[in-house]
Design an enzyme around this catalytic site. Sequence first.
Site, PDB file in Angstrom:
ATOM      1  N   SER A  86       0.636  -1.239  -0.003  1.00 45.29           N
ATOM      2  CA  SER A  86      -0.304   0.086   0.242  1.00 45.29           C
ATOM      3  C   SER A  86       0.584   1.533   0.186  1.00 45.29           C
ATOM      4  CB  SER A  86      -0.946  -0.305   1.482  1.00 45.29           C
ATOM      5  OG  SER A  86      -1.952   0.790   1.223  1.00 45.29           O
ATOM      6  N   ASP A  99       8.020  21.013   4.535  1.00 46.50           N
ATOM      7  CA  ASP A  99       6.420  20.038   4.614  1.00 46.50           C
ATOM      8  C   ASP A  99       5.738  20.895   5.731  1.00 46.50           C
ATOM      9  OD1 ASP A  99       3.918  19.251   4.348  1.00 46.50           O
ATOM     10  OD2 ASP A  99       4.308  17.520   3.451  1.00 46.50           O
ATOM     11  N   HIS A 117       6.041  20.438   0.540  1.00 43.89           N
ATOM     12  CA  HIS A 117       5.375  18.833   0.234  1.00 43.89           C
ATOM     13  C   HIS A 117       4.683  18.451  -1.233  1.00 43.89           C
ATOM     14  CE1 HIS A 117       1.566  16.869   1.507  1.00 43.89           C
ATOM     15  NE2 HIS A 117       0.651  17.027   0.960  1.00 43.89           N
TER      16      HIS A 117
END
Length: 259
Positions: free
Chosen positions: A121, A201, A233
Amino acid sequence: MAESSHSPHLAPRFHRPMIPSPGVRSKDVTISSEPPVSARIFIPKVSDPNQKFPLLFLVHGGGFCGMSAFAPRYHLFCNTVSAQAGAIIVSVEYGLFPDRPIPACYEDSWAALQSGGVPLSAGGNISHTLAFRVGSIGLPGVKVVGMILVHPYFGGTEDDEMWLFMCPNNGGLQDPRLKPPAEDLAKLGCERVLIFVAEKDHLNVVGKNYHEDLKKSGWGGRVELFESHGEEHVFHMDNPKSEKAVEVTNKFVSFMKQD
């Protein structure tokens, strides 16, 4: 986009890569018509019909309200990773706010994972929820090898108010999807985790906190943190050919190739 009725194996339409990666093909499939869930599948070059491929289930970013599995930047990223890792990639298209408020994104991704049976994942907050469900209630016939989180969001920032607004049925700032407790982290249904953070970020500290919390939770797997210094980011999506972006892609691929 070509669609099948309810099966991801019917009526595919193949796409040409936007930037050529030799041999990689993609096709769009419908996983469910109600709720509407679809995916783009990337298939690397096959030299041996008996060859086994690693499988990556990718959940795109976008703050629960933007972007798409079919966006050019995600198509390019999946195409590149599929070619370099020799992996089949299932990039899921899930429901977004405001048309479909949270928890649609979690439920759609879970439905896609159940139908596809994929063992690795990638993504962020949603991917964590999927791994937790696999570890808690199981997913028959599927072994989740690992999870990759890229610049993930797990509460503790000004984004919290927006998440709560997009999720009408929420548990407040301590909602386990927003701030996973130790008991949930300990149940992650995978053996290893890779977390990407970027120095500039605003979610940098969030990713690092998740890393530390996971190590302290009692979870029995291996977790690694990879920080890109001087970057913002999702910089790797904005400028995929930059040196630091290539480092992210290479690390992503090497993690997938681990035994």
